[in-house]
Scaffold this active site. Structure first.
Site, mmCIF file in Angstrom:
data_model
loop_
_atom_site.group_PDB
_atom_site.id
_atom_site.type_symbol
_atom_site.label_atom_id
_atom_site.label_comp_id
_atom_site.label_asym_id
_atom_site.label_seq_id
_atom_site.Cartn_x
_atom_site.Cartn_y
_atom_site.Cartn_z
ATOM 1 N N CYS A 7 0.809 -1.223 0.000
ATOM 2 C CA CYS A 7 0.000 0.000 0.000
ATOM 3 C C CYS A 7 0.843 1.275 0.000
ATOM 4 C CB CYS A 7 -0.946 -0.003 1.198
ATOM 5 S SG CYS A 7 -2.051 -1.438 1.225
ATOM 6 N N HIS B 91 -3.468 7.122 1.294
ATOM 7 C CA HIS B 91 -3.845 5.780 0.864
ATOM 8 C C HIS B 91 -5.237 5.487 1.400
ATOM 9 C CE1 HIS B 91 -4.175 1.529 0.493
ATOM 10 N NE2 HIS B 91 -3.946 1.286 1.760
ATOM 11 N N ASN C 143 -10.124 -0.409 -0.658
ATOM 12 C CA ASN C 143 -8.666 -0.375 -0.566
ATOM 13 C C ASN C 143 -8.082 -1.082 -1.785
ATOM 14 O OD1 ASN C 143 -5.950 -0.841 -0.007
ATOM 15 N ND2 ASN C 143 -6.291 -1.329 2.151
#
Length: 332
Positions: free
Chosen positions: A117, A258, A288
């Site tokens: 990520c 993020h 996500n």
């Protein structure tokens, strides 16, 4: 290798892939014991997109890269370097070269960068170092992941979080450096909080020797620990990057994190005293998407007119490793 005189970095184009299949929270309630209200309240996610059988990591990355090149009026043959940030390549030997071939970027060197990520932000900073030395003048940075491949769809703690996606930006050499400041960190002592692990399966090779022929297992995550880590470390590293840039939070136009969990975005914004209307979030639609999340959200905000040329953006990626980083940059 030709040295170029312009050694600043300008972010001049963005792009993203468009996936046709959305999985809603109601869809997931047919798979695991959950509900739209339960997921949305805890994460801010209403749906996420998943790749079809015809799509691949390479095809998504190629689509995002193509869109970014078109926005920046850049010919593929003008690209010097492609960095593909991904943890879910089609080929463990790397997928960036396939993207390079698909784009027709015949003069570019291409490689994968894996930092989950945090990957896009790490790739952005890596690209800037090549440009600041004058080696490359046009770089395509792509963040792409197909997490649906590695999600345990029977685990309601993780399956509600992840989606597939790809986003990209084009960087060009400039007289004025628009990457104003950055800071990157890793802490391997926390590695066990978020993993997509290899699990070995011993097989006899000879009468007295074995080989380990296993495969990778679905994503596992300690959600509470990751939340605590992010809420503490992300504001700290953004403040450090702002210090390097000679700015305060009053000097930024947008906070772009993020897209892990809406509660994390809210907590970080509150700690930094950034108003909610200056926080970019597409969490509700995409979930996500790992390395894709920052460039995907950036591209949407550029294309809908929220982010304009000259806007200053504070961005932070965080996740597996555990790793985290922040970059302060001016768009356009």
């Amino acid at each position: 290798m030709v040295q170029h005189t312009k050694t600043g970095v300008a972010l001049v184009g963005s792009g993203s892939a468009h996936l046709p299949i959305a999985v809603t929270n109601d869809d997931l309630s047919q798979v695991v014991e959950t509900s739209d209200e339960w997921i949305a309240t805890r994460t801010g996610i209403r749906q996420r997109y998943i790749a079809t059988q015809q799509e691949s990591l390479v095809s998504l990355a190629t689509s995002a890269g193509t869109a970014a090149l078109e926005m920046s009026n850049t010919q593929p043959t003008d690209v010097d370097l492609i960095i593909l940030a991904t943890s879910t390549p089609d080929d463990l030997f790397g997928s960036a070269a396939q993207v390079q071939a698909n784009l027709g970027a015949s003069h570019a060197v291409a490689f994968d960068l894996t930092a989950a990520c945090s990957g896009f932000l790490f790739a952005l900073v890596t690209a800037a170092q090549y440009m600041r030395t004058g080696v490359y003048k046009t770089v395509l940075v792509i963040g792409a992941d197909v997490l649906s491949r590695w999600t345990d769809w029977s685990d309601r703690r993780t399956c509600v979080l992840f989606g597939d996606g790809a986003g990209a930006v084009v960087l060009k050499a400039s007289d004025r450096d628009r990457l104003l400041g950055f800071d990157l960190r890793s802490d391997g002592t926390l590695n066990g909080c978020l993993n997509l692990p290899y699990q070995a399966d011993s097989q006899a090779l000879t009468s007295d020797k074995t080989v380990q022929k296993g495969t990778y297992q679905p994503v596992t995550m300690n959600g509470k620990e990751v939340y605590r880590f992010a809420v503490k470390r992300v504001p700290e590293i953004i403040e450090k990057a702002l210090f390097h840039a000679g700015l305060s939070t009053d000097g930024i136009d947008w906070l772009l994190l993020h897209q892990a969990n809406q509660r994390i975005l809210d907590a970080v914004a509150e700690r930094l005293n950034v108003p909610k209307d200056r926080v970019i979030s597409n969490m509700g639609r995409h979930g996500n998407t790992s390395a894709a999340s920052i460039p995907l959200a950036l591209d949407e905000a550029v294309r809908d007119g929220r982010i304009k040329a000259g806007d200053v953006i504070a961005s932070s990626g965080f996740g597996a490793g555990l790793s985290w980083g922040a970059a302060i940059f001016e768009w356009g």
